[in-house]
Design a protein around this motif. Structure first.
Motif, PDB file in Angstrom:
ATOM      1  N   VAL A 246       0.822  -1.212   0.000  1.00 21.43           N
ATOM      2  CA  VAL A 246       0.000   0.000   0.000  1.00 21.43           C
ATOM      3  C   VAL A 246       0.860   1.268   0.000  1.00 21.43           C
ATOM      4  CG1 VAL A 246      -1.910  -1.167   1.147  1.00 21.43           C
ATOM      5  CG2 VAL A 246      -0.192   0.027   2.534  1.00 21.43           C
ATOM      6  N   GLY A 247       2.184   1.097  -0.088  1.00 22.16           N
ATOM      7  CA  GLY A 247       3.060   2.254  -0.187  1.00 22.16           C
ATOM      8  C   GLY A 247       3.329   2.952   1.130  1.00 22.16           C
ATOM      9  N   LYS A 248       3.212   2.252   2.241  1.00 16.50           N
ATOM     10  CA  LYS A 248       3.469   2.865   3.540  1.00 16.50           C
ATOM     11  C   LYS A 248       4.974   3.064   3.708  1.00 16.50           C
ATOM     12  CE  LYS A 248       2.218   2.443   8.431  1.00 16.50           C
ATOM     13  NZ  LYS A 248       1.590   3.785   8.390  1.00 16.50           N
ATOM     14  N   THR A 249       5.366   4.224   4.189  1.00 22.59           N
ATOM     15  CA  THR A 249       6.801   4.551   4.280  1.00 22.59           C
ATOM     16  C   THR A 249       7.260   4.851   5.699  1.00 22.59           C
ATOM     17  OG1 THR A 249       6.333   6.889   3.830  1.00 22.59           O
ATOM     18  CG2 THR A 249       6.836   5.469   1.935  1.00 22.59           C
ATOM     19  N   ASP A 250       6.387   4.658   6.703  1.00 28.81           N
ATOM     20  CA  ASP A 250       6.790   4.979   8.080  1.00 28.81           C
ATOM     21  C   ASP A 250       6.494   3.806   9.009  1.00 28.81           C
ATOM     22  OD1 ASP A 250       4.086   5.256   7.782  1.00 28.81           O
ATOM     23  OD2 ASP A 250       3.919   7.159   8.847  1.00 28.81           O
ATOM     24  N   TYR A 251       7.289   2.758   8.864  1.00 26.81           N
ATOM     25  CA  TYR A 251       7.123   1.606   9.752  1.00 26.81           C
ATOM     26  C   TYR A 251       8.483   1.072  10.160  1.00 26.81           C
ATOM     27  CZ  TYR A 251       8.091  -1.414   5.666  1.00 26.81           C
ATOM     28  OH  TYR A 251       8.665  -2.026   4.579  1.00 26.81           O
ATOM     29  N   THR A 252       8.510   0.428  11.337  1.00 26.44           N
ATOM     30  CA  THR A 252       9.710  -0.186  11.884  1.00 26.44           C
ATOM     31  C   THR A 252       9.319  -1.552  12.434  1.00 26.44           C
ATOM     32  OG1 THR A 252      10.507   2.006  12.563  1.00 26.44           O
ATOM     33  CG2 THR A 252      11.623   0.087  13.508  1.00 26.44           C
ATOM     34  N   LEU A 253       9.925  -2.616  11.922  1.00 27.36           N
ATOM     35  CA  LEU A 253       9.619  -3.982  12.338  1.00 27.36           C
ATOM     36  C   LEU A 253      10.861  -4.569  12.996  1.00 27.36           C
ATOM     37  CD1 LEU A 253       7.822  -5.172   9.061  1.00 27.36           C
ATOM     38  CD2 LEU A 253       6.878  -3.873  10.982  1.00 27.36           C
ATOM     39  N   ARG A 254      10.746  -4.925  14.285  1.00 31.08           N
ATOM     40  CA  ARG A 254      11.917  -5.327  15.054  1.00 31.08           C
ATOM     41  C   ARG A 254      11.716  -6.691  15.726  1.00 31.08           C
ATOM     42  NH1 ARG A 254      14.198  -2.637  12.290  1.00 31.08           N
ATOM     43  NH2 ARG A 254      15.129  -0.586  12.619  1.00 31.08           N
ATOM     44  N   ILE A 255      12.825  -7.421  15.867  1.00 30.04           N
ATOM     45  CA  ILE A 255      12.859  -8.704  16.559  1.00 30.04           C
ATOM     46  C   ILE A 255      13.713  -8.547  17.818  1.00 30.04           C
ATOM     47  CG2 ILE A 255      13.567 -11.118  16.449  1.00 30.04           C
ATOM     48  CD1 ILE A 255      11.199 -10.440  14.659  1.00 30.04           C
ATOM     49  N   LEU A 256      13.153  -8.939  18.972  1.00 32.31           N
ATOM     50  CA  LEU A 256      13.893  -8.889  20.228  1.00 32.31           C
ATOM     51  C   LEU A 256      14.576 -10.234  20.455  1.00 32.31           C
ATOM     52  CD1 LEU A 256      11.307  -7.169  22.612  1.00 32.31           C
ATOM     53  CD2 LEU A 256      13.294  -6.118  21.509  1.00 32.31           C
ATOM     54  N   PRO A 257      15.891 -10.263  20.616  1.00 30.26           N
ATOM     55  CA  PRO A 257      16.571 -11.541  20.851  1.00 30.26           C
ATOM     56  C   PRO A 257      16.275 -12.080  22.248  1.00 30.26           C
ATOM     57  CG  PRO A 257      18.135  -9.722  20.978  1.00 30.26           C
ATOM     58  CD  PRO A 257      16.832  -9.134  20.509  1.00 30.26           C
ATOM     59  N   ASN A 258      16.165 -13.403  22.339  1.00 26.21           N
ATOM     60  CA  ASN A 258      15.967 -14.098  23.615  1.00 26.21           C
ATOM     61  C   ASN A 258      14.714 -13.628  24.344  1.00 26.21           C
ATOM     62  OD1 ASN A 258      18.519 -15.472  23.295  1.00 26.21           O
ATOM     63  ND2 ASN A 258      19.502 -13.557  23.916  1.00 26.21           N
ATOM     64  N   ALA A 259      13.684 -13.281  23.578  1.00 26.01           N
ATOM     65  CA  ALA A 259      12.442 -12.787  24.161  1.00 26.01           C
ATOM     66  C   ALA A 259      11.284 -13.684  23.767  1.00 26.01           C
ATOM     67  CB  ALA A 259      12.168 -11.365  23.698  1.00 26.01           C
ATOM     68  N   GLN A 260      10.315 -13.811  24.706  1.00 28.71           N
ATOM     69  CA  GLN A 260       9.122 -14.609  24.418  1.00 28.71           C
ATOM     70  C   GLN A 260       8.022 -13.712  23.879  1.00 28.71           C
ATOM     71  OE1 GLN A 260       7.291 -12.666  26.894  1.00 28.71           O
ATOM     72  NE2 GLN A 260       6.184 -14.540  27.383  1.00 28.71           N
ATOM     73  N   HIS A 261       6.804 -14.204  23.894  1.00 28.84           N
ATOM     74  CA  HIS A 261       5.670 -13.551  23.247  1.00 28.84           C
ATOM     75  C   HIS A 261       5.458 -12.109  23.713  1.00 28.84           C
ATOM     76  CE1 HIS A 261       1.778 -13.286  21.303  1.00 28.84           C
ATOM     77  NE2 HIS A 261       1.148 -13.104  22.439  1.00 28.84           N
ATOM     78  N   GLY A 262       5.624 -11.862  25.005  1.00 36.49           N
ATOM     79  CA  GLY A 262       5.348 -10.535  25.546  1.00 36.49           C
ATOM     80  C   GLY A 262       6.574  -9.671  25.761  1.00 36.49           C
ATOM     81  N   GLY A 263       7.732 -10.090  25.238  1.00 32.47           N
ATOM     82  CA  GLY A 263       8.934  -9.279  25.387  1.00 32.47           C
ATOM     83  C   GLY A 263       9.677  -9.513  26.688  1.00 32.47           C
ATOM     84  N   GLN A 264       9.366 -10.609  27.386  1.00 30.47           N
ATOM     85  CA  GLN A 264      10.104 -10.943  28.597  1.00 30.47           C
ATOM     86  C   GLN A 264      11.212 -11.936  28.279  1.00 30.47           C
ATOM     87  OE1 GLN A 264       6.094 -11.159  31.208  1.00 30.47           O
ATOM     88  NE2 GLN A 264       7.954 -11.365  32.418  1.00 30.47           N
TER      89      GLN A 264
END
Length: 454
Positions: A246-264
């Motif tokens: 859709v041409g969106k230009t303002d997004y950031t997709l990040r992966i947290l290492p050693n983290a579970q579903h909720g970021g713990q």
């Protein structure tokens, strides 16, 4: 002169939205606000001490009742980063596994957004939404409806429908435990399909992609690389593909290492260690404080590895419908009960009662045991199933052996029909028919539920 330079820097940061120093001292205040349907709910605002004109964020719950310290951890992390966070009580009226209204929950989130924007601690032009897990379906829906939400953050969000997500999660926990074969094929998939067919899986087919296509706000989407509830690799790829389409230009997709579903922190994706992974709060704080520049140009981490990709469960065929399955189940139980009760009439008793008793006992135990195990699988998130043999848990293997015994007993009953029915009374013949019908029904039922499959 040095003090003037510092003061000028802070003023410029406040105007331009550039990152500001973290707030080490935070405070909380309880509030009440009105939802769109006229009901009220309570919330807690977490903020830096003496905050004014700061960015704000509303926390949108995952599944469940919305309680637990996790939301306080996240709200406190935002507050330490100089961002005012509102945690509110989730609507639980009418919220069950069989019924929940994402649209209504999204309206609740927007009511919280309005309440937070009215507070002196925040800049109303810089208040956004944060959604965890189920909130990853609800918060984007709310953002897509609002011109007041200035950004969107999702954590552990899904790009697939809830029924697909839950099927993948079941398959993942079975596979991680070493379970394979029919127990995975049937319990992890057929159970979900039956709930969907019976209308007992709320929002089962909700499609998040059309909503993502309508998001105009900057988006930060975060997944743990050890997520075992949401397929993180599939979701990241789908988010990026949707935004790019859709041409969106303002997004950031990040992966947290050693983290579970909720970021713990986690050791295997299933357990939760105390606190949040260190990068989590820092990432969200820098991104929100740095908007709009922090969201452009668009960026995405490499998708984490998954054991398998999420696939939609096949639609239930007519003979898998709830009506047919329940009719078959209760038909077996009723015919077997009829056989047992009519045995009280002495003249109706069969001459060859041994195989019949085995068939009666094994079908009853097989059905009751399978229903209990299915309920356990669907209502818990157990990841340890005890010792395994041939990729099967011992209870499942026992149920399979019981089912085999039932089939063998049915075969003996049929093979000895001439001997059993020779000279038998009409009542005895009727009982034999009940027994055979019940055994045949159990055979069909056991095949569908994997008791007779490898």
């Amino acid at each position: 002169m040095f003090r003037r330079i510092i003061l000028l820097t802070i003023m410029i940061a406040a105007v331009t939205g550039a990152p500001v120093a973290s707030a080490q001292h935070t405070t909380t205040v309880d509030i009440t606000f009105t939802r769109t349907d006229g009901t009220t709910t309570n919330g807690t605002v977490h903020a830096p001490v003496d905050a004014t004109g700061r960015p704000g964020v509303v926390l949108v719950h995952g599944s469940g009742d919305g309680t637990g310290e996790h939301y306080d951890l996240v709200a406190a992390a935002f507050a330490r980063a100089g961002i005012v966070a509102l945690r509110y009580d989730k609507r639980t009226e009418g919220y069950t596994p069989a019924h929940r209204d994402y649209s209504l929950l999204a309206d609740d989130a927007l009511a919280g957004l309005a309440a937070l924007r009215d507070r002196a601690e925040v800049d109303p032009a810089r208040v956004g939404l944060w959604g965890l897990s189920e909130g990853g379906w609800v918060a984007p829906l709310a953002a897509s409806r609002s011109a007041d939400a200035s950004f969107l953050i999702t954590v552990g969000a899904n790009s697939v429908a809830p029924a697909v997500q839950q099927t993948w999660a079941n398959e993942t926990r079975f596979g991680t435990a070493g379970v394979r074969g029919s127990m995975v094929d049937v319990l992890a998939r057929n159970g979900i399909r039956q709930l969907v067919a019976a209308g007992q899986f709320a929002q089962a087919d909700y499609d998040p992609i059309p909503v993502l296509e309508r998001i105009t706000q900057p988006v930060l989407a975060i997944w743990g690389d050890q997520d075992r509830l949401t397929p993180p690799g599939d979701s990241l790829r789908d988010f990026q593909a949707t935004f790019d389409r859709v041409g969106k230009t303002d997004y950031t997709l990040r992966i947290l290492p050693n983290a579970q579903h909720g970021g713990q922190p986690t050791t295997d994706g299933f357990d939760k260690l105390p606190g949040l992974v260190p990068e989590y709060g820092e990432l969200m704080g820098e991104w929100v404080n740095g908007l709009p520049a922090s969201a452009t140009p668009p960026s995405a981490d490499q998708p984490p590895a998954q054991g398998h990709s999420a696939q939609p469960p096949a639609p239930a065929r007519w003979w898998e419908s709830t009506a047919v399955q329940l009719s078959l189940l209760f038909g077996v139980l009723l015919t077997m009960a009829g056989y047992a009760v009519t045995g009280m009439v002495k003249s109706w008793r069969l001459v060859d009662r041994g195989p019949a008793r085995v068939l009666l006992g094994t079908t009853t135990v097989g059905i009751v045991g399978t229903v209990i195990m299915l309920g356990y699988v669907l209502t818990t998130r157990a990841t340890s199933f005890g010792p395994l043999l041939f990729g099967r848990t011992l209870p499942w293997l026992a149920l399979q052996l019981i089912a085999v015994a039932a089939v063998l007993a049915l075969g003996v009953v049929l093979a000895r029909a001439r001997h059993t029915l020779s000279g038998a009374s009409a009542g005895a013949r009727a009982r034999w028919v009940l027994l055979v019908c019940g055994g045949t029904g159990f055979l069909l039922w056991a095949l569908y539920w994997g008791l007779l499959l490898p």
